[in-house]
Write an enzyme that holds these catalytic residues in place. Structure first.
Site, PDB file in Angstrom:
ATOM      1  N   ILE A 157      39.421  33.210  26.614  1.00 27.43           N
ATOM      2  CA  ILE A 157      39.197  34.417  25.824  1.00 27.43           C
ATOM      3  C   ILE A 157      40.495  34.902  25.190  1.00 27.43           C
ATOM      4  O   ILE A 157      40.553  35.173  23.989  1.00 27.43           O
ATOM      5  CB  ILE A 157      38.567  35.521  26.693  1.00 27.43           C
ATOM      6  CG1 ILE A 157      37.157  35.102  27.120  1.00 27.43           C
ATOM      7  CG2 ILE A 157      38.520  36.849  25.934  1.00 27.43           C
ATOM      8  CD1 ILE A 157      36.533  36.008  28.166  1.00 27.43           C
ATOM      9  N   CYS A 202      43.015  39.043  31.765  1.00 29.72           N
ATOM     10  CA  CYS A 202      43.362  38.267  32.960  1.00 29.72           C
ATOM     11  C   CYS A 202      42.321  38.482  34.059  1.00 29.72           C
ATOM     12  O   CYS A 202      41.622  39.496  34.092  1.00 29.72           O
ATOM     13  CB  CYS A 202      44.746  38.651  33.455  1.00 29.72           C
ATOM     14  SG  CYS A 202      44.919  40.397  33.866  1.00 29.72           S
ATOM     15  N   PRO A 203      42.207  37.528  35.001  1.00 32.45           N
ATOM     16  CA  PRO A 203      41.313  37.727  36.143  1.00 32.45           C
ATOM     17  C   PRO A 203      41.875  38.786  37.086  1.00 32.45           C
ATOM     18  O   PRO A 203      43.077  39.088  37.049  1.00 32.45           O
ATOM     19  CB  PRO A 203      41.289  36.350  36.813  1.00 32.45           C
ATOM     20  CG  PRO A 203      42.586  35.718  36.424  1.00 32.45           C
ATOM     21  CD  PRO A 203      42.893  36.217  35.043  1.00 32.45           C
ATOM     22  N   ARG A 231      38.933  43.199  34.079  1.00 29.44           N
ATOM     23  CA  ARG A 231      38.275  43.909  35.167  1.00 29.44           C
ATOM     24  C   ARG A 231      38.893  45.301  35.249  1.00 29.44           C
ATOM     25  O   ARG A 231      40.069  45.487  34.938  1.00 29.44           O
ATOM     26  CB  ARG A 231      38.459  43.183  36.506  1.00 29.44           C
ATOM     27  CG  ARG A 231      37.620  41.910  36.647  1.00 29.44           C
ATOM     28  CD  ARG A 231      36.151  42.256  36.804  1.00 29.44           C
ATOM     29  NE  ARG A 231      35.343  41.086  37.145  1.00 29.44           N
ATOM     30  CZ  ARG A 231      34.710  40.344  36.256  1.00 29.44           C
ATOM     31  NH1 ARG A 231      34.802  40.632  34.960  1.00 29.44           N
ATOM     32  NH2 ARG A 231      33.964  39.323  36.649  1.00 29.44           N
ATOM     33  N   ASP A 255      35.721  48.202  28.536  1.00 32.14           N
ATOM     34  CA  ASP A 255      34.352  47.767  28.775  1.00 32.14           C
ATOM     35  C   ASP A 255      34.084  47.527  30.256  1.00 32.14           C
ATOM     36  O   ASP A 255      32.964  47.182  30.631  1.00 32.14           O
ATOM     37  CB  ASP A 255      34.099  46.468  27.986  1.00 32.14           C
ATOM     38  CG  ASP A 255      32.650  46.027  28.009  1.00 32.14           C
ATOM     39  OD1 ASP A 255      31.786  46.853  27.639  1.00 32.14           O
ATOM     40  OD2 ASP A 255      32.375  44.871  28.396  1.00 32.14           O
ATOM     41  N   GLU A 260      31.068  50.426  38.784  1.00 36.41           N
ATOM     42  CA  GLU A 260      30.097  50.316  37.688  1.00 36.41           C
ATOM     43  C   GLU A 260      28.696  50.560  38.222  1.00 36.41           C
ATOM     44  O   GLU A 260      28.337  50.045  39.286  1.00 36.41           O
ATOM     45  CB  GLU A 260      30.197  48.929  37.043  1.00 36.41           C
ATOM     46  CG  GLU A 260      31.536  48.709  36.361  1.00 36.41           C
ATOM     47  CD  GLU A 260      31.728  47.317  35.793  1.00 36.41           C
ATOM     48  OE1 GLU A 260      32.665  47.128  35.020  1.00 36.41           O
ATOM     49  OE2 GLU A 260      30.933  46.411  36.151  1.00 36.41           O
ATOM     50  N   HIS A 282      30.158  47.611  30.021  1.00 30.63           N
ATOM     51  CA  HIS A 282      30.334  46.232  30.466  1.00 30.63           C
ATOM     52  C   HIS A 282      29.393  45.295  29.703  1.00 30.63           C
ATOM     53  O   HIS A 282      28.668  44.471  30.286  1.00 30.63           O
ATOM     54  CB  HIS A 282      30.101  46.096  31.965  1.00 30.63           C
ATOM     55  CG  HIS A 282      30.801  44.902  32.547  1.00 30.63           C
ATOM     56  ND1 HIS A 282      31.323  44.868  33.819  1.00 30.63           N
ATOM     57  CD2 HIS A 282      31.073  43.680  32.018  1.00 30.63           C
ATOM     58  CE1 HIS A 282      31.877  43.696  34.052  1.00 30.63           C
ATOM     59  NE2 HIS A 282      31.730  42.945  32.974  1.00 30.63           N
TER      60      HIS A 282
END
Length: 315
Positions: A157, A202-203, A231, A255, A260, A282
């Protein structure tokens, strides 16, 4: 084979799971609360999950569980060590949402840069009609050409966002887990100091949790635009909200959230109506094409598992 879908609502009912029907008995739940999880997966052979957190307790309670399929690329909602100890396979779906998240990221950035919402509201509320002036340039906006666009996380991405940013004329600098000799690679601190626009891809892990904190925000330019498509917990959410309120961050888009859906107690809830803030539910990953692609790959993951051929296996 009994396959349980834990949170069908999060995946969207406008797409079909019919490709999975010949695998066996498919049970779909719209939502699953933590209190319901153990009972729902107790006799499942396979589970398909998007956002529900599958913890050690639930895994140990599942008597027949052999396979967990993440309806996403990230799998931080699954206790991987507990699954590994029980011999339960975990599969994810890499790369399916690259174009969808890139589209959302760039759209959010362009909206914040151009102030398109403010201009649209100016016409909608009648102010343009009553102004007697043919044009309005408030708030002022600038061209992307010549701006520096910093990208944190440069996988599928992040690199695709970089392609689009360059095509729009921005200078791209990158911070990634593995340094390279490329001139565009910089430290996270240099990226925060030098960027006009920062997008995060990033993760979430121990190294990236809270990577954008009070200190790094204070080092940013006063007119910085910050967009998080990774995240929620990658950012210190309290620090970001305070920086928006104080005017340190000129534009903010997000997002993803540490909780959540976004709760009224969340620090972003207080800034949700700010003109320079774009908060979305999201949704960036979920273009129709991306979700159909995701189902197709999950189907392949399950069939490969049944054949004894690892495919997109985490453990």
């Amino acid at each position: 084979m009994k396959v349980v879908v834990l949170d069908r609502d999060a995946m969207g009912w406008d797409i079909s799971f019919s490709a999975l029907l010949d695998l066996g008995h498919i049970i779909s739940y719209g939502k699953t609360t933590p209190d319901e999880l153990a009972e729902k997966i107790e006799y499942a052979d396979a589970v398909i999950v998007n956002k529900v957190r599958i913890d050690r307790s639930a895994i140990e309670h599942a008597k027949k569980l052999r396979l967990i399929c993440e309806f996403a690329t990230g799998y931080d909602n699954i206790d991987i060590e507990a699954a590994k100890e029980r011999g339960i396979a975990v599969c994810n779906v890499p790369g399916y949402s690259t174009e969808s998240v890139t589209l959302f990221t760039v759209t959010t950035v362009l909206s914040l840069v151009t102030h398109i919402r403010e201009y649209t509201d100016f016409v909608r509320n009648g102010a343009y009609t009553s102004s007697g002036v043919a044009t309005s340039f408030a708030p002022a906006f600038h061209e992307l050409s010549g701006m520096t666009w910093g990208i944190i996380g440069y996988g599928n991405i992040g690199s695709r966002v970089g392609d689009v940013a360059r095509a729009l004329g921005a200078r791209v600098i990158v911070n990634r887990r593995t340094p390279t000799d490329d001139d565009s690679f910089v430290s996270i601190d240099e990226l925060c100091r030098c960027s006009d626009i920062i997008t995060v891809h990033c993760p979430l892990n121990d190294e990236t949790r809270g990577i954008i904190d009070y200190g790094r925000i204070s080092a940013m330019k006063d007119d910085v635009i910050l967009v998080n498509e990774a995240r929620g917990a990658v950012l210190d959410e309290h620090a970001v909200a305070e920086a928006v309120i104080s005017g340190k961050i000129a534009g903010f888009g997000c997002d993803v959230y540490s909780e959540e859906p976004l709760r009224a107690s969340h620090p972003y809830y207080a800034i949700r109506n700010y003109e320079n803030v774009i908060l979305t539910p999201h949704a960036a990953w979920g273009a129709v094409e991306a979700r159909k692609r995701c189902i197709s790959i999950i189907d392949e993951n399950i069939r490969s598992y049944l054949r004894g051929v690892p495919h997109n296996r985490i453990v």
